[in-house]
Design a protein around this motif. Sequence first.
Motif, mmCIF file in Angstrom:
data_model
loop_
_atom_site.group_PDB
_atom_site.id
_atom_site.type_symbol
_atom_site.label_atom_id
_atom_site.label_comp_id
_atom_site.label_asym_id
_atom_site.label_seq_id
_atom_site.Cartn_x
_atom_site.Cartn_y
_atom_site.Cartn_z
ATOM 1 N N THR A 10 0.811 -1.098 0.004
ATOM 2 C CA THR A 10 0.031 -0.002 -0.206
ATOM 3 C C THR A 10 0.786 1.036 0.059
ATOM 4 O O THR A 10 2.223 1.147 -0.016
ATOM 5 C CB THR A 10 -0.894 -0.065 1.181
ATOM 6 N N LYS A 11 0.169 2.306 -0.291
ATOM 7 C CA LYS A 11 1.011 3.599 -0.329
ATOM 8 C C LYS A 11 1.683 3.986 0.968
ATOM 9 O O LYS A 11 2.963 4.276 1.120
ATOM 10 C CB LYS A 11 0.311 4.796 -0.667
ATOM 11 N N ALA A 12 1.048 3.503 2.044
ATOM 12 C CA ALA A 12 1.342 3.880 3.542
ATOM 13 C C ALA A 12 2.635 2.837 3.885
ATOM 14 O O ALA A 12 3.648 3.329 4.372
ATOM 15 C CB ALA A 12 0.439 3.518 4.571
ATOM 16 N N ASP A 13 2.444 1.569 3.319
ATOM 17 C CA ASP A 13 3.800 0.688 3.423
ATOM 18 C C ASP A 13 4.991 0.942 2.631
ATOM 19 O O ASP A 13 6.127 0.809 3.048
ATOM 20 C CB ASP A 13 3.239 -0.596 3.456
ATOM 21 N N SER A 45 0.477 -7.474 -0.289
ATOM 22 C CA SER A 45 0.638 -8.613 -0.428
ATOM 23 C C SER A 45 2.077 -8.880 0.198
ATOM 24 O O SER A 45 2.738 -8.094 0.409
ATOM 25 C CB SER A 45 0.771 -9.176 -1.904
ATOM 26 N N LEU A 46 2.441 -10.100 0.358
ATOM 27 C CA LEU A 46 3.836 -10.504 0.620
ATOM 28 C C LEU A 46 4.461 -10.334 -0.850
ATOM 29 O O LEU A 46 4.031 -9.985 -1.859
ATOM 30 C CB LEU A 46 4.108 -12.003 0.925
ATOM 31 N N VAL A 47 5.668 -10.632 -1.079
ATOM 32 C CA VAL A 47 6.596 -10.182 -2.098
ATOM 33 C C VAL A 47 6.519 -11.207 -3.248
ATOM 34 O O VAL A 47 6.948 -11.069 -4.400
ATOM 35 C CB VAL A 47 8.252 -9.938 -1.660
ATOM 36 N N GLY A 48 5.955 -12.382 -2.873
ATOM 37 C CA GLY A 48 5.807 -13.559 -3.749
ATOM 38 C C GLY A 48 5.200 -14.710 -3.245
ATOM 39 O O GLY A 48 5.066 -14.818 -2.125
ATOM 40 N N ARG A 49 4.854 -15.658 -4.385
ATOM 41 C CA ARG A 49 4.150 -16.793 -3.866
ATOM 42 C C ARG A 49 5.083 -17.726 -3.027
ATOM 43 O O ARG A 49 4.817 -18.565 -2.372
ATOM 44 C CB ARG A 49 3.734 -17.498 -4.958
ATOM 45 N N GLU A 50 6.634 -17.650 -3.522
ATOM 46 C CA GLU A 50 7.442 -18.509 -2.475
ATOM 47 C C GLU A 50 7.212 -17.908 -1.054
ATOM 48 O O GLU A 50 7.646 -18.771 -0.254
ATOM 49 C CB GLU A 50 8.869 -18.184 -3.231
ATOM 50 N N GLN A 51 7.364 -16.648 -0.905
ATOM 51 C CA GLN A 51 7.146 -16.278 0.350
ATOM 52 C C GLN A 51 5.830 -16.464 1.067
ATOM 53 O O GLN A 51 5.939 -16.718 2.255
ATOM 54 C CB GLN A 51 7.506 -14.531 0.409
ATOM 55 N N LYS A 104 3.661 -3.600 6.233
ATOM 56 C CA LYS A 104 4.535 -4.322 5.225
ATOM 57 C C LYS A 104 4.230 -5.700 5.295
ATOM 58 O O LYS A 104 5.014 -6.660 5.183
ATOM 59 C CB LYS A 104 6.041 -4.029 5.314
ATOM 60 N N SER A 105 2.934 -6.029 5.448
ATOM 61 C CA SER A 105 2.455 -7.426 5.881
ATOM 62 C C SER A 105 3.528 -8.271 6.687
ATOM 63 O O SER A 105 3.390 -9.476 6.499
ATOM 64 C CB SER A 105 2.412 -7.994 4.333
ATOM 65 N N GLY A 106 3.928 -7.659 7.628
ATOM 66 C CA GLY A 106 4.624 -8.357 8.717
ATOM 67 C C GLY A 106 6.090 -8.546 8.235
ATOM 68 O O GLY A 106 6.600 -9.133 8.757
ATOM 69 N N GLN A 107 6.575 -8.147 6.898
ATOM 70 C CA GLN A 107 7.938 -8.463 6.626
ATOM 71 C C GLN A 107 8.854 -7.429 6.874
ATOM 72 O O GLN A 107 9.253 -6.711 6.081
ATOM 73 C CB GLN A 107 7.871 -8.427 4.887
ATOM 74 N N ARG A 108 9.136 -7.377 8.204
ATOM 75 C CA ARG A 108 9.980 -6.388 8.727
ATOM 76 C C ARG A 108 10.925 -7.194 9.714
ATOM 77 O O ARG A 108 10.483 -7.905 10.466
ATOM 78 C CB ARG A 108 9.455 -5.264 9.370
ATOM 79 N N PRO A 133 2.538 -11.656 8.421
ATOM 80 C CA PRO A 133 1.865 -11.018 9.235
ATOM 81 C C PRO A 133 1.462 -11.932 10.487
ATOM 82 O O PRO A 133 0.008 -12.391 10.512
ATOM 83 C CB PRO A 133 0.702 -10.743 8.409
ATOM 84 N N VAL A 134 2.296 -12.260 11.319
ATOM 85 C CA VAL A 134 2.249 -13.449 12.297
ATOM 86 C C VAL A 134 2.897 -13.130 13.469
ATOM 87 O O VAL A 134 4.009 -12.526 13.415
ATOM 88 C CB VAL A 134 2.697 -14.977 11.570
ATOM 89 N N SER A 135 2.117 -13.247 14.617
ATOM 90 C CA SER A 135 2.730 -13.126 16.029
ATOM 91 C C SER A 135 2.001 -14.178 16.781
ATOM 92 O O SER A 135 0.998 -14.830 16.637
ATOM 93 C CB SER A 135 2.450 -11.686 16.581
#
Length: 522
Positions: free
Chosen positions: A93-96, A336-342, A290-294, A403-405
């Motif tokens: 998204t623009k915010a991410d 989304s995440l960066v790709g289907r592999e992720q 960032k869909s939890g990708q940090r 996006p998991v905790s």
Amino acid sequence: MIHLPNYLSGVWQPDSGRSATLLDPVTGQPLATAGGPAAGLDAGFAFARAQGAAGLQALSYGQRASMLGEILKVLQANRDAYYDISLANSGTTKADSAVDIEGASFTLGYYAKTGAALGDARTLLDGAAAILSKDQLFQSQHILTPVRGVALFINAFNFPAWGLWEKAAPALLSGVPVIIKPATVTAWLTHRMVADVIAAGILPEGALSIVCGSSAGLLDALQPFDVLSFTGSADTAALIRSHAAISRHSVRANIEADSLNSSILGVDAAPGTAAFDLYVNELVREMTTKSGQRCTAIRRALVPQQFFDAVAEAVGAKLAQVSVGNPRHAEVRMGSLVGREQFDSVQAGIARLASEATVLYDGSAQALIDVDPAIAACAAPTLLGVRDADRAALVHDHEVFGPVSTLLGYRDTGHALSLAHRGLGSLVASVFSADSAWMAQVGRELAGTHGRVHMVSPDVGKTQTGHGNVMPASIHGGPGRAGGGEELGGLRALGFYHRRAALQGSSVTLQQLTPAATNWNV
């Protein structure tokens, strides 16, 4: 569809094949191609060491800081294009996208301003001179000089903009040429930024180079006085550390790897208090940004056992309001995440953690907005929980990069600290409480196993910068599992790109170092 050529030896290189295709992670549409193994690596590294270093080090620190300011202007002039690329190639998204793009600009601006304080200096003094003789005439002065090599950056996929400039800004300010190898899957944004800066003619030839596509041969091209900075998985980091350049030739390496970051809710922060609300909001933000990708995201949420259900309910209610899908729609909050592999990796990770944890909130039942679930890499947030945290093992060992905790109950302060330490070294831990004395105690206890401790009390609730946000004035890195590295931290970042040496001689001789010298910790 565009191609992303390598830039080495001051020229864009001929096509080295098209072995990788970058995709839109939402639509699956091909966007760009990158080549196979790069040709001319040895020559490109040699050109950077000779031409790039000479051009940079002919300038003062202040002049190099000014160049960073000019780079910032170029990035700002092309900001709209960067947002378009981020949306298409990273699915954000623009915010991410702003977290990455504006974060890069902020960091460059910070080092342009901070570096300007070094003025006309061409040598950095490290402390005062030490007296070595009874007559006080023979002395020792430690100085810092730029490394006589290049800085190779091998970066992760999640921050193609910030990941480049948070490393490149202190390197270029130090007078060290940069060679960047971005993760191929999201390399388009890094490549475009590098191309814009090169086209602007701000830097000396050889000061900035890029290799897209294959990383084959990059480590082989390193020589003893080069430095390497890597961000990625612990498994890849282990392979890097075993390479002869590092193990035999002592190439200085900075590693940022896996990190099971934790956040602790204080025992005083009962439901209904300001600290409780701040904690819940921060956990939701960390799960969804960032869909939890940090690398800094909260993976383990430690809460008093008596508040476990209340936290689970509050977080679940907020997660239910997070719309997931195509970031081209204004109502979508998480892309989304960066790709289907992720995507597949995240799903497998959730299943693995669920073997010993309970799923407290399952966002997969939520409808995705304007995406084909069979194509898009969109993963809804998932909150897991373990009431008896001592019985959990995987949550302290396996990171799910999405996006998991996992919510973990603790009995008392000592128990909470022991759970945090089970991460075996993390980039960041956060603490939420209205009890400042308790937070200070916990902060001191966490400091030995964390690179940063983020303490939030209600009085800074509106101004605190966020658990996961990396600010250039504070160090970024962590011990143990997190890689043992350290970046940023103001002018401390320059230390990685300099060598310390002791000059011994008459005080009269040592005084000749000035006025073109200044203490580096100004």
